[in-house]
Design an enzyme around this catalytic site. Structure first.
Site, PDB file in Angstrom:
ATOM      1  N   HIS A 271       0.936  -1.244  -0.040  1.00 43.47           N
ATOM      2  CA  HIS A 271      -0.126   0.162   0.035  1.00 43.47           C
ATOM      3  C   HIS A 271       0.873   1.189  -0.040  1.00 43.47           C
ATOM      4  O   HIS A 271       2.029   1.136   0.655  1.00 43.47           O
ATOM      5  CB  HIS A 271      -0.998  -0.062   1.316  1.00 43.47           C
ATOM      6  CG  HIS A 271      -2.021   1.029   1.280  1.00 43.47           C
ATOM      7  ND1 HIS A 271      -1.662   2.423   1.629  1.00 43.47           N
ATOM      8  CD2 HIS A 271      -3.156   0.802   0.872  1.00 43.47           C
ATOM      9  CE1 HIS A 271      -2.706   3.119   1.412  1.00 43.47           C
ATOM     10  NE2 HIS A 271      -3.806   2.405   1.182  1.00 43.47           N
TER      11      HIS A 271
ATOM     12  N   GLU B 214      -3.318   2.641  -6.515  1.00 47.25           N
ATOM     13  CA  GLU B 214      -3.783   3.494  -5.539  1.00 47.25           C
ATOM     14  C   GLU B 214      -2.619   4.691  -5.418  1.00 47.25           C
ATOM     15  O   GLU B 214      -1.852   4.830  -4.757  1.00 47.25           O
ATOM     16  CB  GLU B 214      -3.974   2.816  -4.145  1.00 47.25           C
ATOM     17  CG  GLU B 214      -5.160   2.002  -4.037  1.00 47.25           C
ATOM     18  CD  GLU B 214      -5.685   1.854  -2.704  1.00 47.25           C
ATOM     19  OE1 GLU B 214      -6.900   1.404  -2.667  1.00 47.25           O
ATOM     20  OE2 GLU B 214      -5.116   2.021  -1.696  1.00 47.25           O
TER      21      GLU B 214
HETATM   22  P1  PGA Z   1      -9.452   6.346   0.507  1.00 39.56           P
HETATM   23  O1  PGA Z   1      -8.444   5.380   1.052  1.00 39.56           O
HETATM   24  O2  PGA Z   1     -10.623   5.775  -0.154  1.00 39.56           O
HETATM   25  O3  PGA Z   1     -10.074   6.937   1.695  1.00 39.56           O
HETATM   26  O4  PGA Z   1      -9.191   7.424  -0.356  1.00 39.56           O
HETATM   27  C1  PGA Z   1      -8.023   4.564   0.030  1.00 39.56           C
HETATM   28  C2  PGA Z   1      -6.569   3.660   0.614  1.00 39.56           C
HETATM   29  O5  PGA Z   1      -5.968   4.043   1.126  1.00 39.56           O
HETATM   30  O6  PGA Z   1      -6.981   2.243   0.381  1.00 39.56           O
END
Ligand code: PGA
Length: 274
Positions: free
Chosen positions: A98, A170
């Site tokens: 992540h 992401e």
């Molecule tokens: P968010 O977080 O949808 O609150 O932007 C996404 C994540 O970090 O997985």
């Protein structure tokens, strides 16, 4: 092109044990009719909630996973949790790489690669996070960054392990923002880059079979526009998924949208999941 829709959430440190369990119970109840052949839903909870969560979610259509795993299996890593330890809990999946782990916890591609290899060797489904920062985006090197992260993080994976892979794009600049800041067409372009890199790595049949999920400020207001983008096979959702009722509505809206969409009419999603 996938024949499923993919949803996942990572609750980060937003919920402790009690809240994690009641969230999971609510999700299970609300989504008990979730057709697993059409939709995959994965929930990554904190380590402290995983054992009791598994007990209340033994025969569930929700995949249960951890938010991280150690890059080693040797016992001399105080405070860490290894892939065999996660497997012992009978978990389904684990999130690795992540953006917050890469940038705040200083994880490198080679650490992430080790984590991926150990997790796959325990037959855990891996949600591999890849991401560029705001400055990498500004320098217009996002494609290069994503391709390098993919190639390094996936190094050494065997073909038979590929079905356990999910790619979670992401971007760091998109996490925790207002959903109106996320340009869907940019997301579509990056997903095309990711898909072409996966095909380069694994050949076009296998590379096309790997689900690529978008995350970063997904909300009820932009979810359908994001899922419409090319090569977006699913959505990874943080804040907008942490209330079980909102998450349930979001999943059902996206499902209904995809079923009605002519552009994705070639995907055999369940017609009757409303
Ligand atoms: P968010 O977080 O949808 O609150 O932007 C996404 C994540 O970090 O997985």
């Amino acid at each position: 092109m996938q024949n499923k829709l993919y949803f996942c959430t990572n609750t980060k440190m937003s919920k402790g044990l009690t809240e994690s369990l009641s969230y999971l119970k609510d999700l299970q109840t609300l989504l008990s009719d979730l057709p697993q052949k059409d939709i995959e839903l994965a929930v990554m909870l904190p380590f402290t909630a995983l054992y009791p969560a598994r007990q209340i979610c033994l025969k569930s259509n929700i995949l249960l996973g951890a938010q991280n795993v150690c890059q080693e299996t040797d016992f001399s890593f105080t405070g860490e949790i290894s892939a065999p330890m996660l497997k012992e809990l009978n978990l389904d999946c684990v999130m690795i790489g992540h953006s917050e782990r890469r940038r705040k916890a200083g994880e490198t591609d080679s650490m992430i690669n080790q984590k991926v290899l150990f997790a796959l060797s325990e037959n855990l489904t891996v949600f591999l996070g890849i991401s560029e920062t705001a400055s990498e985006k500004q320098y217009m090197i996002s494609d290069e960054v994503l391709r390098i992260q993919l190639k390094r993080s996936l190094y050494g994976i065997r073909a038979e392990q590929v079905p356990l892979l999910r790619i979670l794009y992401e971007p760091a600049w998109a996490i925790g923002k207002d959903s109106s800041c996320i340009p869907p067409d940019y997301v579509g372009k990056k997903h095309n880059t990711i898909r072409s890199c996966l095909c380069e790595l694994f050949g076009s049949d296998t590379g096309s079979s790997i689900p690529v999920i978008y995350g970063g400020s997904v909300s009820p207001s932009n979810a359908c526009r994001l899922i419409d983008q090319p090569n977006v096979d699913g959505l990874g959702i943080g804040r907008s998924a942490w209330d079980a009722f909102t998450f349930n509505c979001l999943i059902r809206n996206v499902q209904e949208h995809v079923n009605q969409s002519t552009s994705k009419g070639d995907k055999p999603y369940a017609e009757n999941f409303k």
